[in-house]
Design a protein around this motif. Structure first.
Motif, PDB file in Angstrom:
ATOM      1  N   VAL A 154      17.102   8.969 -21.368  1.00  0.00           N
ATOM      2  CA  VAL A 154      17.356   9.871 -20.247  1.00  0.00           C
ATOM      3  C   VAL A 154      18.515   9.291 -19.435  1.00  0.00           C
ATOM      4  N   GLY A 155      19.397  10.161 -18.961  1.00  0.00           N
ATOM      5  CA  GLY A 155      20.545   9.719 -18.182  1.00  0.00           C
ATOM      6  C   GLY A 155      20.381  10.071 -16.722  1.00  0.00           C
ATOM      7  N   ARG A 156      21.099   9.316 -15.874  1.00  0.00           N
ATOM      8  CA  ARG A 156      21.080   9.610 -14.441  1.00  0.00           C
ATOM      9  C   ARG A 156      22.293   8.972 -13.784  1.00  0.00           C
ATOM     10  N   PHE A 157      22.730   9.566 -12.680  1.00  0.00           N
ATOM     11  CA  PHE A 157      23.809   8.986 -11.893  1.00  0.00           C
ATOM     12  C   PHE A 157      23.208   7.970 -10.939  1.00  0.00           C
ATOM     13  N   VAL A 158      23.747   6.746 -10.916  1.00  0.00           N
ATOM     14  CA  VAL A 158      23.275   5.739  -9.977  1.00  0.00           C
ATOM     15  C   VAL A 158      24.215   5.609  -8.785  1.00  0.00           C
ATOM     16  N   THR A 159      25.465   5.982  -8.959  1.00  0.00           N
ATOM     17  CA  THR A 159      26.420   6.131  -7.864  1.00  0.00           C
ATOM     18  C   THR A 159      27.173   7.410  -8.172  1.00  0.00           C
ATOM     19  N   SER A 160      28.116   7.764  -7.344  1.00  0.00           N
ATOM     20  CA  SER A 160      28.801   9.042  -7.528  1.00  0.00           C
ATOM     21  C   SER A 160      29.483   9.175  -8.894  1.00  0.00           C
ATOM     22  N   ASP A 161      29.957   8.067  -9.466  1.00  0.00           N
ATOM     23  CA  ASP A 161      30.677   8.155 -10.736  1.00  0.00           C
ATOM     24  C   ASP A 161      30.068   7.353 -11.876  1.00  0.00           C
ATOM     25  N   LEU A 162      28.913   6.719 -11.662  1.00  0.00           N
ATOM     26  CA  LEU A 162      28.345   5.858 -12.691  1.00  0.00           C
ATOM     27  C   LEU A 162      27.116   6.514 -13.309  1.00  0.00           C
ATOM     28  N   TRP A 163      27.227   6.818 -14.600  1.00  0.00           N
ATOM     29  CA  TRP A 163      26.145   7.441 -15.354  1.00  0.00           C
ATOM     30  C   TRP A 163      25.464   6.355 -16.172  1.00  0.00           C
ATOM     31  N   ILE A 164      24.164   6.192 -15.985  1.00  0.00           N
ATOM     32  CA  ILE A 164      23.394   5.176 -16.701  1.00  0.00           C
ATOM     33  C   ILE A 164      22.444   5.865 -17.667  1.00  0.00           C
ATOM     34  N   LEU A 165      22.412   5.377 -18.880  1.00  0.00           N
ATOM     35  CA  LEU A 165      21.495   5.891 -19.884  1.00  0.00           C
ATOM     36  C   LEU A 165      20.332   4.915 -19.981  1.00  0.00           C
ATOM     37  N   GLN A 166      19.121   5.432 -19.830  1.00  0.00           N
ATOM     38  CA  GLN A 166      17.922   4.613 -19.860  1.00  0.00           C
ATOM     39  C   GLN A 166      17.110   4.964 -21.095  1.00  0.00           C
ATOM     40  N   ARG A 167      16.575   3.962 -21.747  1.00  0.00           N
ATOM     41  CA  ARG A 167      15.707   4.192 -22.904  1.00  0.00           C
ATOM     42  C   ARG A 167      14.262   3.984 -22.477  1.00  0.00           C
ATOM     43  N   VAL A 168      13.406   4.895 -22.885  1.00  0.00           N
ATOM     44  CA  VAL A 168      12.023   4.906 -22.422  1.00  0.00           C
ATOM     45  C   VAL A 168      11.068   4.912 -23.604  1.00  0.00           C
ATOM     46  N   ARG A 169      10.058   4.069 -23.522  1.00  0.00           N
ATOM     47  CA  ARG A 169       8.939   4.099 -24.464  1.00  0.00           C
ATOM     48  C   ARG A 169       7.753   4.614 -23.658  1.00  0.00           C
ATOM     49  N   LEU A 170       7.178   5.723 -24.071  1.00  0.00           N
ATOM     50  CA  LEU A 170       6.082   6.362 -23.360  1.00  0.00           C
ATOM     51  C   LEU A 170       4.845   6.380 -24.236  1.00  0.00           C
ATOM     52  N   VAL A 171       3.733   5.902 -23.690  1.00  0.00           N
ATOM     53  CA  VAL A 171       2.455   5.954 -24.391  1.00  0.00           C
ATOM     54  C   VAL A 171       1.460   6.623 -23.459  1.00  0.00           C
ATOM     55  N   GLN A 172       0.820   7.668 -23.966  1.00  0.00           N
ATOM     56  CA  GLN A 172      -0.244   8.340 -23.223  1.00  0.00           C
ATOM     57  C   GLN A 172      -1.519   8.237 -24.043  1.00  0.00           C
ATOM     58  N   GLN A 173      -2.582   7.783 -23.390  1.00  0.00           N
ATOM     59  CA  GLN A 173      -3.876   7.634 -24.048  1.00  0.00           C
ATOM     60  C   GLN A 173      -4.912   8.428 -23.258  1.00  0.00           C
ATOM     61  N   ARG A 174      -5.536   9.373 -23.915  1.00  0.00           N
ATOM     62  CA  ARG A 174      -6.556  10.190 -23.270  1.00  0.00           C
ATOM     63  C   ARG A 174      -7.796   9.346 -23.000  1.00  0.00           C
ATOM     64  N   ILE A 175      -8.336   9.473 -21.782  1.00  0.00           N
ATOM     65  CA  ILE A 175      -9.590   8.807 -21.427  1.00  0.00           C
ATOM     66  C   ILE A 175     -10.748   9.751 -21.744  1.00  0.00           C
ATOM     67  N   ASP A 176     -10.601  10.980 -21.292  1.00  0.00           N
ATOM     68  CA  ASP A 176     -11.578  12.036 -21.548  1.00  0.00           C
ATOM     69  C   ASP A 176     -10.824  13.366 -21.510  1.00  0.00           C
ATOM     70  N   LYS A 177     -11.537  14.476 -21.390  1.00  0.00           N
ATOM     71  CA  LYS A 177     -10.874  15.788 -21.425  1.00  0.00           C
ATOM     72  C   LYS A 177      -9.989  16.043 -20.211  1.00  0.00           C
ATOM     73  N   ARG A 178     -10.213  15.317 -19.125  1.00  0.00           N
ATOM     74  CA  ARG A 178      -9.466  15.587 -17.897  1.00  0.00           C
ATOM     75  C   ARG A 178      -8.500  14.490 -17.471  1.00  0.00           C
ATOM     76  N   GLN A 179      -8.613  13.281 -18.028  1.00  0.00           N
ATOM     77  CA  GLN A 179      -7.805  12.163 -17.550  1.00  0.00           C
ATOM     78  C   GLN A 179      -7.101  11.429 -18.684  1.00  0.00           C
ATOM     79  N   LEU A 180      -5.998  10.770 -18.324  1.00  0.00           N
ATOM     80  CA  LEU A 180      -5.274   9.955 -19.283  1.00  0.00           C
ATOM     81  C   LEU A 180      -4.677   8.748 -18.599  1.00  0.00           C
TER      82      LEU A 180
END
Length: 173
Positions: free
Chosen positions: A116-142
């Motif tokens: 995912v990319g984002r501007f950190v200052t007016s002219d600086l674009w930073i690309l961030q790499r993300v590892r996402l893990v979602q684990q279900r606890i039950d039917k309503r929570q994770l």
């Protein structure tokens, strides 16, 4: 075994980080593996208690913009791991389509890697790499673990970040 092979094997063994014992949180039903020297801190983010894992050196946190957050939350209305996986397969605004998605519906676990990319200052674009893990606890929570760093620095911290996120386990109390 030749001397060269022994040296290569020794360098591989010493290059990998030393892992400390597992961390179990007293309030959240989780267990994770934490690299030796890294610190685990409970923090309040938007009024919610979360777990933050930080590397030992401040320059690593700043230069690489390492961010490891683990939180427990309710599923939003209509949200599911399957829908999240479908959403991550397509680019959205400043987020690229995920380069890797593993969905185990039976175990209630989603593992994804995206940038995912984002501007950190007016002219600086930073690309961030993300590892996402979602684990279900039950039917309503994770439980959600988000391990991120600047894409240019991710390779250096990849093993530690992926091990933290992938070691996420929900423990029954």
């Amino acid at each position: 075994m030749s001397i060269l092979r022994r040296l290569v094997l020794l360098s591989l063994l010493t290059a990998s980080p030393v892992w400390a014992a597992s961390y179990s949180d007293p309030r959240l039903p989780i267990r994770i593996n934490v690299p030796s020297g890294w610190k685990v801190r409970p923090v309040l983010v938007e009024g919610e208690r979360r777990i933050k894992v930080v590397p030992p050196k401040a320059d690593e946190r700043e230069r690489a913009a390492i961010e490891v957050l683990i939180s427990q939350r309710r599923f939003a209305p209509g949200e599911s791991l399957e829908r999240t996986a479908r959403h991550l397969r397509r680019p959205d605004d400043d987020r690229e389509a995920a380069s890797m998605i593993k969905l185990n519906s039976k175990a209630g676990r989603l593992d994804a890697d995206y940038r995912v990319g984002r501007f950190v200052t007016s002219d600086l674009w930073i690309l961030q790499r993300v590892r996402l893990v979602q684990q279900r606890i039950d039917k309503r929570q994770l439980i959600e673990a988000r391990c991120a760093a600047n894409a240019s620095e991710y390779k250096t911290y990849r093993h530690a970040l992926e091990t933290i996120c992938q070691s996420l386990m929900v423990v029954k109390r």
